[in-house]
Design a protein around this motif. Structure first.
Motif, mmCIF file in Angstrom:
data_model
loop_
_atom_site.group_PDB
_atom_site.id
_atom_site.type_symbol
_atom_site.label_atom_id
_atom_site.label_comp_id
_atom_site.label_asym_id
_atom_site.label_seq_id
_atom_site.Cartn_x
_atom_site.Cartn_y
_atom_site.Cartn_z
ATOM 1 N N ILE A 167 19.558 -3.028 13.620
ATOM 2 C CA ILE A 167 19.836 -2.499 12.270
ATOM 3 C C ILE A 167 21.185 -1.795 12.234
ATOM 4 O O ILE A 167 21.789 -1.648 11.182
ATOM 5 C CB ILE A 167 18.730 -1.486 11.856
ATOM 6 N N ASN A 168 21.641 -1.333 13.396
ATOM 7 C CA ASN A 168 22.869 -0.535 13.453
ATOM 8 C C ASN A 168 23.905 -1.235 14.341
ATOM 9 O O ASN A 168 24.216 -0.783 15.450
ATOM 10 C CB ASN A 168 22.505 0.854 14.015
ATOM 11 N N PRO A 169 24.455 -2.384 13.864
ATOM 12 C CA PRO A 169 25.344 -3.157 14.743
ATOM 13 C C PRO A 169 26.618 -2.413 15.143
ATOM 14 O O PRO A 169 27.076 -2.560 16.278
ATOM 15 C CB PRO A 169 25.677 -4.408 13.933
ATOM 16 N N ASP A 170 27.174 -1.597 14.235
ATOM 17 C CA ASP A 170 28.407 -0.855 14.593
ATOM 18 C C ASP A 170 28.114 0.142 15.715
ATOM 19 O O ASP A 170 28.865 0.241 16.690
ATOM 20 C CB ASP A 170 28.944 -0.061 13.391
ATOM 21 N N GLY A 171 27.034 0.899 15.544
ATOM 22 C CA GLY A 171 26.673 1.892 16.555
ATOM 23 C C GLY A 171 26.339 1.225 17.878
ATOM 24 O O GLY A 171 26.756 1.682 18.947
ATOM 25 N N TYR A 172 25.594 0.116 17.809
ATOM 26 C CA TYR A 172 25.196 -0.585 19.036
ATOM 27 C C TYR A 172 26.437 -1.075 19.792
ATOM 28 O O TYR A 172 26.545 -0.887 21.009
ATOM 29 C CB TYR A 172 24.265 -1.747 18.683
ATOM 30 N N SER A 173 27.387 -1.679 19.061
ATOM 31 C CA SER A 173 28.627 -2.128 19.714
ATOM 32 C C SER A 173 29.361 -0.955 20.348
ATOM 33 O O SER A 173 29.906 -1.065 21.448
ATOM 34 C CB SER A 173 29.565 -2.788 18.696
ATOM 35 N N TYR A 174 29.359 0.162 19.649
ATOM 36 C CA TYR A 174 30.060 1.348 20.145
ATOM 37 C C TYR A 174 29.444 1.839 21.456
ATOM 38 O O TYR A 174 30.144 2.315 22.353
ATOM 39 C CB TYR A 174 30.009 2.439 19.075
ATOM 40 N N THR A 175 28.104 1.708 21.594
ATOM 41 C CA THR A 175 27.466 2.137 22.846
ATOM 42 C C THR A 175 27.843 1.222 24.011
ATOM 43 O O THR A 175 27.750 1.624 25.162
ATOM 44 C CB THR A 175 25.923 2.171 22.743
ATOM 45 N N TRP A 176 28.236 -0.013 23.703
ATOM 46 C CA TRP A 176 28.659 -0.934 24.770
ATOM 47 C C TRP A 176 30.130 -0.767 25.113
ATOM 48 O O TRP A 176 30.552 -1.044 26.232
ATOM 49 C CB TRP A 176 28.401 -2.384 24.342
ATOM 50 N N GLU A 177 30.906 -0.327 24.133
ATOM 51 C CA GLU A 177 32.358 -0.342 24.339
ATOM 52 C C GLU A 177 32.945 1.034 24.617
ATOM 53 O O GLU A 177 33.979 1.154 25.258
ATOM 54 C CB GLU A 177 33.039 -0.942 23.098
ATOM 55 N N THR A 178 32.306 2.104 24.114
ATOM 56 C CA THR A 178 32.962 3.411 24.157
ATOM 57 C C THR A 178 32.050 4.544 24.615
ATOM 58 O O THR A 178 32.417 5.317 25.499
ATOM 59 C CB THR A 178 33.522 3.757 22.751
ATOM 60 N N ASP A 179 30.885 4.683 23.987
ATOM 61 C CA ASP A 179 30.047 5.852 24.275
ATOM 62 C C ASP A 179 28.582 5.409 24.327
ATOM 63 O O ASP A 179 27.969 5.162 23.292
ATOM 64 C CB ASP A 179 30.257 6.911 23.179
ATOM 65 N N ARG A 180 28.035 5.330 25.549
ATOM 66 C CA ARG A 180 26.667 4.824 25.753
ATOM 67 C C ARG A 180 25.624 5.670 25.021
ATOM 68 O O ARG A 180 24.529 5.201 24.736
ATOM 69 C CB ARG A 180 26.381 4.782 27.265
#
Ligand SMILES: [Zn+2]
Length: 429
Positions: A219-232
Protein backbone atom coordinates in the motif's frame (compact mmCIF):
# COMPACT_ATOMS: atom_id res chain seq x y z
CA UNK A 1 8.93 -18.38 -23.63
CA UNK A 2 10.82 -15.12 -24.21
CA UNK A 3 9.04 -13.58 -21.24
CA UNK A 4 9.98 -16.53 -19.04
CA UNK A 5 13.68 -16.21 -19.88
CA UNK A 6 13.71 -12.45 -19.41
CA UNK A 7 12.37 -12.38 -15.86
CA UNK A 8 15.45 -13.67 -14.00
CA UNK A 9 17.66 -11.44 -16.14
CA UNK A 10 15.71 -8.27 -15.39
CA UNK A 11 15.60 -9.13 -11.75
CA UNK A 12 19.37 -9.73 -11.57
CA UNK A 13 19.98 -6.30 -13.10
CA UNK A 14 17.70 -4.59 -10.58
CA UNK A 15 19.31 -6.50 -7.76
CA UNK A 16 22.87 -5.60 -8.82
CA UNK A 17 21.96 -1.92 -8.82
CA UNK A 18 20.43 -2.25 -5.39
CA UNK A 19 23.41 -4.10 -3.85
CA UNK A 20 25.93 -1.46 -4.89
CA UNK A 21 23.71 1.41 -3.74
CA UNK A 22 22.94 -0.20 -0.42
CA UNK A 23 26.51 -0.37 0.85
CA UNK A 24 27.12 3.35 0.53
CA UNK A 25 23.87 5.13 1.16
CA UNK A 26 21.85 3.38 3.83
CA UNK A 27 21.11 5.19 7.07
CA UNK A 28 23.49 4.10 9.82
CA UNK A 29 21.99 2.88 13.10
CA UNK A 30 25.22 1.92 14.85
CA UNK A 31 24.51 4.51 17.55
CA UNK A 32 21.04 3.21 18.38
CA UNK A 33 19.65 0.44 20.58
CA UNK A 34 16.13 -0.93 21.10
CA UNK A 35 15.12 -1.19 24.76
CA UNK A 36 12.15 -2.90 26.39
CA UNK A 37 10.78 -0.91 29.34
CA UNK A 38 8.41 -2.62 31.75
CA UNK A 39 5.71 -1.36 34.16
CA UNK A 40 3.63 0.91 31.89
CA UNK A 41 6.56 3.08 30.94
CA UNK A 42 5.81 6.71 29.98
CA UNK A 43 8.11 7.87 27.16
CA UNK A 44 7.66 11.47 28.35
CA UNK A 45 10.17 10.56 31.07
CA UNK A 46 12.90 10.06 28.48
CA UNK A 47 15.55 12.79 28.38
CA UNK A 48 15.43 12.97 24.56
CA UNK A 49 12.85 13.48 21.80
CA UNK A 50 14.98 11.25 19.55
CA UNK A 51 12.97 8.14 20.32
CA UNK A 52 10.82 5.79 18.27
CA UNK A 53 8.22 3.66 20.03
CA UNK A 54 8.13 0.26 18.31
CA UNK A 55 5.47 -1.46 20.40
CA UNK A 56 3.33 -0.75 23.45
CA UNK A 57 1.11 -2.99 25.55
CA UNK A 58 0.12 -3.31 29.17
CA UNK A 59 3.32 -5.18 30.08
CA UNK A 60 6.03 -3.32 28.18
CA UNK A 61 7.07 -0.55 25.80
CA UNK A 62 9.75 -1.13 23.13
CA UNK A 63 11.66 2.04 22.19
CA UNK A 64 14.56 2.76 19.83
CA UNK A 65 16.94 5.23 21.48
CA UNK A 66 20.43 6.64 20.93
CA UNK A 67 23.05 4.56 22.76
CA UNK A 68 24.35 7.51 24.73
CA UNK A 69 21.03 8.42 26.37
CA UNK A 70 21.32 8.12 30.15
CA UNK A 71 18.61 5.85 31.53
CA UNK A 72 17.33 6.22 35.06
CA UNK A 73 18.64 3.44 37.31
CA UNK A 74 15.15 3.00 38.79
CA UNK A 75 13.58 2.07 35.46
CA UNK A 76 12.91 -1.58 34.81
CA UNK A 77 14.26 -2.35 31.33
CA UNK A 78 16.28 -4.74 29.16
CA UNK A 79 18.14 -4.34 25.87
CA UNK A 80 16.06 -5.89 23.11
CA UNK A 81 18.24 -5.28 20.04
CA UNK A 82 21.84 -4.31 20.76
CA UNK A 83 23.27 -4.29 17.23
CA UNK A 84 20.65 -2.66 15.01
CA UNK A 85 22.85 -2.50 11.90
CA UNK A 86 23.44 -6.23 12.10
CA UNK A 87 19.73 -6.91 12.64
CA UNK A 88 19.00 -4.76 9.57
CA UNK A 89 21.61 -6.61 7.52
CA UNK A 90 19.95 -9.94 8.29
CA UNK A 91 16.76 -8.84 6.55
CA UNK A 92 18.41 -8.11 3.20
CA UNK A 93 19.11 -10.68 0.48
CA UNK A 94 22.62 -12.11 0.39
CA UNK A 95 24.98 -9.76 -1.42
CA UNK A 96 26.64 -12.27 -3.73
CA UNK A 97 25.30 -12.14 -7.26
CA UNK A 98 25.54 -15.92 -7.46
CA UNK A 99 22.69 -16.38 -4.99
CA UNK A 100 20.59 -18.51 -7.30
CA UNK A 101 18.13 -19.33 -4.54
CA UNK A 102 16.79 -15.79 -4.66
CA UNK A 103 15.70 -16.00 -8.28
CA UNK A 104 12.14 -17.19 -8.46
CA UNK A 105 11.39 -20.12 -10.64
CA UNK A 106 9.18 -19.29 -13.57
CA UNK A 107 8.49 -22.73 -14.94
CA UNK A 108 6.03 -23.34 -12.12
CA UNK A 109 4.81 -21.52 -9.06
CA UNK A 110 7.12 -22.94 -6.44
CA UNK A 111 8.03 -21.04 -3.33
CA UNK A 112 11.53 -19.86 -4.29
CA UNK A 113 10.24 -16.29 -4.60
CA UNK A 114 9.89 -16.41 -0.83
CA UNK A 115 13.49 -17.32 -0.01
CA UNK A 116 14.20 -13.66 0.66
CA UNK A 117 12.47 -10.28 0.86
CA UNK A 118 12.03 -8.56 -2.48
CA UNK A 119 12.21 -4.90 -3.47
CA UNK A 120 9.33 -3.03 -5.13
CA UNK A 121 10.53 -3.50 -8.72
CA UNK A 122 10.85 -7.25 -8.23
CA UNK A 123 7.46 -7.52 -6.57
CA UNK A 124 5.82 -5.61 -9.41
CA UNK A 125 7.54 -7.91 -11.93
CA UNK A 126 6.19 -10.85 -9.96
CA UNK A 127 2.65 -9.37 -10.16
CA UNK A 128 2.98 -9.35 -13.96
CA UNK A 129 4.27 -12.90 -13.84
CA UNK A 130 1.21 -13.98 -11.82
CA UNK A 131 -1.04 -12.38 -14.42
CA UNK A 132 0.79 -14.09 -17.28
CA UNK A 133 0.63 -17.45 -15.46
CA UNK A 134 -3.03 -17.15 -14.44
CA UNK A 135 -4.55 -14.84 -17.08
CA UNK A 136 -8.03 -16.16 -16.41
CA UNK A 137 -7.78 -15.51 -12.63
CA UNK A 138 -5.47 -12.55 -11.99
CA UNK A 139 -5.60 -8.99 -13.23
CA UNK A 140 -3.11 -6.30 -12.20
CA UNK A 141 -4.14 -2.66 -12.13
CA UNK A 142 -2.58 0.63 -11.06
CA UNK A 143 -5.11 2.67 -9.08
CA UNK A 144 -2.98 5.81 -9.33
CA UNK A 145 0.41 7.36 -8.70
CA UNK A 146 2.04 8.21 -5.39
CA UNK A 147 3.93 11.37 -4.42
CA UNK A 148 7.17 9.93 -5.84
CA UNK A 149 5.47 8.68 -9.00
CA UNK A 150 5.22 4.99 -8.15
CA UNK A 151 2.16 3.08 -9.28
CA UNK A 152 -0.08 1.87 -6.47
CA UNK A 153 -0.86 -1.61 -7.78
CA UNK A 154 -3.70 -3.91 -6.86
CA UNK A 155 -4.44 -7.47 -7.98
CA UNK A 156 -7.95 -8.73 -8.54
CA UNK A 157 -8.39 -12.47 -8.19
CA UNK A 158 -11.61 -13.85 -9.56
CA UNK A 159 -12.81 -16.87 -11.55
CA UNK A 160 -15.52 -14.70 -13.07
CA UNK A 161 -14.66 -10.98 -12.89
CA UNK A 162 -18.01 -9.93 -14.37
CA UNK A 163 -19.88 -11.48 -11.47
CA UNK A 164 -20.37 -9.03 -8.60
CA UNK A 165 -19.57 -11.37 -5.72
CA UNK A 166 -18.77 -10.38 -2.17
CA UNK A 167 -15.18 -9.20 -2.15
CA UNK A 168 -12.41 -9.69 0.38
CA UNK A 169 -9.56 -7.16 0.54
CA UNK A 170 -6.09 -8.16 1.79
CA UNK A 171 -3.43 -5.50 2.38
CA UNK A 172 0.20 -5.30 3.49
CA UNK A 173 3.03 -2.82 3.74
CA UNK A 174 1.08 0.25 4.90
CA UNK A 175 4.01 0.79 7.29
CA UNK A 176 7.10 0.65 5.13
CA UNK A 177 9.48 -1.11 7.52
CA UNK A 178 7.10 -4.03 8.19
CA UNK A 179 8.52 -6.13 5.35
CA UNK A 180 7.06 -9.39 6.64
CA UNK A 181 3.57 -7.99 5.91
CA UNK A 182 4.41 -7.50 2.23
CA UNK A 183 5.87 -10.99 1.82
CA UNK A 184 2.91 -12.48 3.71
CA UNK A 185 0.26 -10.78 1.54
CA UNK A 186 2.15 -12.11 -1.51
CA UNK A 187 2.46 -15.57 0.03
CA UNK A 188 -1.25 -15.83 0.82
CA UNK A 189 -2.10 -14.77 -2.74
CA UNK A 190 0.34 -17.30 -4.22
CA UNK A 191 -1.04 -20.14 -2.12
CA UNK A 192 -4.62 -19.27 -3.06
CA UNK A 193 -3.74 -19.40 -6.78
CA UNK A 194 -1.45 -22.39 -6.55
CA UNK A 195 -3.97 -24.51 -4.64
CA UNK A 196 -6.82 -23.42 -6.89
CA UNK A 197 -4.95 -24.61 -9.97
CA UNK A 198 -3.54 -27.78 -8.48
CA UNK A 199 -6.66 -29.54 -7.36
CA UNK A 200 -9.94 -30.21 -9.06
CA UNK A 201 -12.24 -30.07 -6.04
CA UNK A 202 -10.77 -28.17 -3.18
CA UNK A 203 -11.51 -25.45 -0.70
CA UNK A 204 -9.88 -22.71 -2.81
CA UNK A 205 -12.29 -23.49 -5.66
CA UNK A 206 -15.12 -23.07 -3.19
CA UNK A 207 -13.69 -19.70 -2.04
CA UNK A 208 -13.45 -18.41 -5.60
CA UNK A 209 -16.99 -19.52 -6.33
CA UNK A 210 -18.18 -17.42 -3.41
CA UNK A 211 -15.77 -14.48 -3.32
CA UNK A 212 -13.71 -12.12 -5.41
CA UNK A 213 -10.43 -10.96 -3.88
CA UNK A 214 -8.47 -7.73 -4.03
CA UNK A 215 -4.85 -7.91 -2.85
CA UNK A 216 -2.81 -4.76 -2.20
CA UNK A 217 0.50 -6.17 -0.90
CA UNK A 218 2.37 -2.82 -1.01
CA UNK A 219 0.00 0.00 0.00
CA UNK A 220 2.97 2.29 0.64
CA UNK A 221 5.26 1.86 -2.40
CA UNK A 222 7.23 5.09 -1.81
CA UNK A 223 7.96 4.21 1.81
CA UNK A 224 8.77 0.60 0.94
CA UNK A 225 11.27 1.69 -1.74
CA UNK A 226 12.80 4.11 0.73
CA UNK A 227 13.40 1.27 3.23
CA UNK A 228 15.36 -0.58 0.53
CA UNK A 229 17.35 2.38 -0.71
CA UNK A 230 17.92 4.75 2.21
CA UNK A 231 16.44 4.00 5.64
CA UNK A 232 15.43 0.43 6.61
CA UNK A 233 13.38 1.72 9.57
CA UNK A 234 11.22 4.25 7.67
CA UNK A 235 7.50 3.91 8.51
CA UNK A 236 5.36 6.59 6.78
CA UNK A 237 4.88 7.53 3.13
CA UNK A 238 7.22 10.10 1.54
CA UNK A 239 4.94 13.11 1.08
CA UNK A 240 6.13 16.63 1.93
CA UNK A 241 4.78 18.25 5.10
CA UNK A 242 4.76 21.84 6.33
CA UNK A 243 8.15 21.17 7.94
CA UNK A 244 10.53 20.71 5.04
CA UNK A 245 12.98 18.50 6.94
CA UNK A 246 10.23 16.09 8.08
CA UNK A 247 8.63 14.07 5.33
CA UNK A 248 5.88 11.54 5.47
CA UNK A 249 2.30 10.95 6.61
CA UNK A 250 1.14 7.80 8.40
CA UNK A 251 -1.18 6.30 5.79
CA UNK A 252 -2.82 3.96 8.30
CA UNK A 253 -4.44 6.82 10.24
CA UNK A 254 -5.13 9.12 7.29
CA UNK A 255 -8.70 7.87 6.66
CA UNK A 256 -11.85 9.85 7.30
CA UNK A 257 -13.71 7.90 9.98
CA UNK A 258 -13.23 9.77 13.30
CA UNK A 259 -10.10 11.37 11.86
CA UNK A 260 -8.67 14.01 14.14
CA UNK A 261 -5.37 15.80 14.25
CA UNK A 262 -4.64 16.48 17.87
CA UNK A 263 -1.60 16.67 20.07
CA UNK A 264 -0.71 12.99 19.64
CA UNK A 265 -0.57 12.96 15.85
CA UNK A 266 -0.20 16.54 14.61
CA UNK A 267 3.58 16.96 14.45
CA UNK A 268 5.05 16.10 11.02
CA UNK A 269 8.34 14.84 12.47
CA UNK A 270 6.53 12.13 14.48
CA UNK A 271 6.05 8.59 13.22
CA UNK A 272 2.27 8.78 13.79
CA UNK A 273 1.68 12.13 12.03
CA UNK A 274 -1.67 11.71 10.25
CA UNK A 275 -1.69 14.80 8.02
CA UNK A 276 -3.61 18.08 8.07
CA UNK A 277 -6.93 16.62 6.98
CA UNK A 278 -8.53 13.23 6.37
CA UNK A 279 -7.19 11.58 3.20
CA UNK A 280 -4.15 13.87 3.22
CA UNK A 281 -1.98 10.83 2.43
CA UNK A 282 -2.28 10.31 -1.34
CA UNK A 283 -2.44 6.54 -0.90
CA UNK A 284 -5.53 6.81 1.34
CA UNK A 285 -7.26 8.97 -1.33
CA UNK A 286 -6.42 6.40 -4.01
CA UNK A 287 -7.70 3.51 -1.90
CA UNK A 288 -10.90 5.39 -1.08
CA UNK A 289 -11.67 6.29 -4.67
CA UNK A 290 -10.88 2.77 -5.90
CA UNK A 291 -12.90 0.93 -3.25
CA UNK A 292 -15.89 3.14 -2.61
CA UNK A 293 -16.33 5.96 -5.12
CA UNK A 294 -18.69 4.92 -7.92
CA UNK A 295 -18.04 1.27 -7.22
CA UNK A 296 -20.84 -1.33 -7.25
CA UNK A 297 -18.62 -3.84 -5.46
CA UNK A 298 -19.80 -5.14 -2.09
CA UNK A 299 -16.77 -5.44 0.17
CA UNK A 300 -17.30 -8.13 2.73
CA UNK A 301 -13.94 -8.78 4.40
CA UNK A 302 -10.73 -6.90 5.11
CA UNK A 303 -7.46 -8.31 6.43
CA UNK A 304 -4.69 -5.77 7.03
CA UNK A 305 -1.25 -7.24 7.82
CA UNK A 306 1.06 -5.40 10.21
CA UNK A 307 3.96 -6.31 12.46
CA UNK A 308 5.01 -6.97 15.11
CA UNK A 309 3.50 -8.49 18.31
CA UNK A 310 1.39 -11.52 17.22
CA UNK A 311 -2.07 -10.07 17.70
CA UNK A 312 -5.46 -10.21 16.02
CA UNK A 313 -7.22 -6.87 16.35
CA UNK A 314 -10.89 -6.09 15.77
CA UNK A 315 -12.56 -2.64 15.54
CA UNK A 316 -12.67 -0.04 16.86
CA UNK A 317 -9.28 1.65 16.95
CA UNK A 318 -10.27 5.23 17.81
CA UNK A 319 -12.02 4.41 21.12
CA UNK A 320 -12.75 1.53 23.48
CA UNK A 321 -16.13 3.08 24.37
CA UNK A 322 -17.79 1.89 21.17
CA UNK A 323 -18.37 -1.77 20.35
CA UNK A 324 -18.92 -3.07 16.81
CA UNK A 325 -22.44 -4.33 15.99
CA UNK A 326 -21.16 -7.82 15.21
CA UNK A 327 -18.74 -7.84 18.14
CA UNK A 328 -19.43 -11.48 19.13
CA UNK A 329 -18.90 -12.72 15.56
CA UNK A 330 -15.71 -10.71 15.15
CA UNK A 331 -14.33 -12.09 18.39
CA UNK A 332 -15.36 -15.61 17.37
CA UNK A 333 -13.61 -15.45 14.00
CA UNK A 334 -10.55 -13.85 15.65
CA UNK A 335 -10.21 -16.66 18.18
CA UNK A 336 -10.70 -19.19 15.37
CA UNK A 337 -7.88 -17.55 13.43
CA UNK A 338 -5.69 -17.63 16.53
CA UNK A 339 -6.44 -21.33 16.99
CA UNK A 340 -5.65 -22.15 13.37
CA UNK A 341 -2.27 -20.40 13.74
CA UNK A 342 -1.49 -22.29 16.92
CA UNK A 343 -2.36 -25.59 15.23
CA UNK A 344 -0.08 -24.70 12.31
CA UNK A 345 3.05 -23.48 14.08
CA UNK A 346 2.42 -23.45 17.82
CA UNK A 347 2.64 -19.65 17.86
CA UNK A 348 0.29 -17.74 20.15
CA UNK A 349 -1.58 -14.76 18.70
CA UNK A 350 -3.60 -12.73 21.20
CA UNK A 351 -7.06 -11.41 20.34
CA UNK A 352 -7.67 -7.83 21.50
CA UNK A 353 -9.61 -4.71 20.57
CA UNK A 354 -7.61 -2.46 18.26
CA UNK A 355 -8.16 0.51 20.61
CA UNK A 356 -6.05 -1.21 23.25
CA UNK A 357 -3.23 -1.88 20.83
CA UNK A 358 -3.33 1.72 19.56
CA UNK A 359 -3.44 3.04 23.11
CA UNK A 360 -6.58 5.12 22.58
CA UNK A 361 -8.02 3.74 25.84
CA UNK A 362 -5.25 5.61 27.69
CA UNK A 363 -4.42 8.45 25.29
CA UNK A 364 -7.44 9.82 23.40
CA UNK A 365 -6.61 10.50 19.77
CA UNK A 366 -4.27 7.55 19.27
CA UNK A 367 -5.44 5.52 16.29
CA UNK A 368 -7.94 8.17 15.13
CA UNK A 369 -8.69 7.88 11.40
CA UNK A 370 -7.50 4.28 11.09
CA UNK A 371 -8.04 2.23 7.95
CA UNK A 372 -9.54 -0.56 10.12
CA UNK A 373 -12.31 1.69 11.48
CA UNK A 374 -12.80 3.25 8.04
CA UNK A 375 -13.34 -0.14 6.38
CA UNK A 376 -15.67 -1.28 9.14
CA UNK A 377 -17.62 1.99 8.93
CA UNK A 378 -18.01 1.37 5.18
CA UNK A 379 -19.89 -1.84 6.03
CA UNK A 380 -16.97 -4.20 5.59
CA UNK A 381 -18.29 -6.25 8.48
CA UNK A 382 -15.37 -8.64 8.70
CA UNK A 383 -12.53 -6.15 9.14
CA UNK A 384 -9.48 -7.27 11.09
CA UNK A 385 -5.88 -6.28 11.55
CA UNK A 386 -3.32 -9.07 11.95
CA UNK A 387 -0.01 -8.19 13.61
CA UNK A 388 2.50 -10.81 12.57
CA UNK A 389 5.62 -12.23 14.22
CA UNK A 390 7.53 -11.82 16.33
CA UNK A 391 7.06 -10.63 19.93
CA UNK A 392 10.14 -8.41 19.97
CA UNK A 393 13.37 -10.38 19.53
CA UNK A 394 13.67 -9.06 16.01
CA UNK A 395 10.82 -6.56 16.03
CA UNK A 396 10.40 -5.02 12.57
CA UNK A 397 13.61 -6.74 11.46
CA UNK A 398 12.37 -10.31 11.14
CA UNK A 399 15.05 -12.25 9.20
CA UNK A 400 14.05 -13.65 5.83
CA UNK A 401 14.16 -17.27 7.06
CA UNK A 402 10.81 -16.52 8.74
CA UNK A 403 9.02 -15.52 5.51
CA UNK A 404 7.73 -19.03 4.77
CA UNK A 405 6.81 -20.06 8.34
CA UNK A 406 4.86 -16.80 8.82
CA UNK A 407 3.33 -17.10 5.35
CA UNK A 408 2.28 -20.64 6.11
CA UNK A 409 0.59 -19.84 9.42
CA UNK A 410 -1.13 -16.84 7.85
CA UNK A 411 -2.35 -18.85 4.90
CA UNK A 412 -4.03 -21.26 7.28
CA UNK A 413 -5.46 -18.26 9.14
CA UNK A 414 -6.75 -16.91 5.83
CA UNK A 415 -8.37 -20.25 4.96
CA UNK A 416 -10.08 -20.37 8.33
CA UNK A 417 -11.31 -16.80 7.86
CA UNK A 418 -12.71 -17.49 4.38
CA UNK A 419 -14.39 -20.71 5.52
CA UNK A 420 -15.98 -18.80 8.38
CA UNK A 421 -17.30 -16.13 6.02
CA UNK A 422 -18.66 -18.70 3.57
CA UNK A 423 -20.89 -20.13 6.30
CA UNK A 424 -24.51 -19.55 5.18
CA UNK A 425 -25.64 -19.58 8.81
CA UNK A 426 -24.08 -16.19 9.39
CA UNK A 427 -26.77 -13.57 9.65
CA UNK A 428 -24.51 -10.61 8.90
CA UNK A 429 -24.56 -9.92 5.16
ZN1 LIG B 1 1.95 -1.33 11.07
Amino acid sequence: MVRILLFPFIWCMARAAFVSRRRDEMKDYSNYVVYRFYDKFDTLQLPTTDHDVWSVNEQFTDVKLPKNVKLDAHWNYTVLIKDLNNAIRETYPMESMGDESSIFSLSDLDESFFNGYKDLKTIYLWFDYLHSTFPDLVSVQSIGRTHEGNDLKILKISNNPKENKKTIVVTGGIHAREWITVSTACYVMQQLLHNYKDHVRNVERHFLEKFNYVFIPVINPDGYSYTWETDRLWRKNRQDTYISSCKGIDIETSFNYKWSNNKVNSFPCDENYNGEHAFHAIESQLINSFLFENSPVKYHGFLDFHSYSQEILYPYTFSCDTTPNNYENLVEVSFGISKSIKQTSGKVYDVIAACKDAGSDLTPGMGAGSILDYMYHNEVQWSLQLKLRDTGNHGFLLPSKFIKPVGNEMYNAFRYYCEFLVDPELTVN
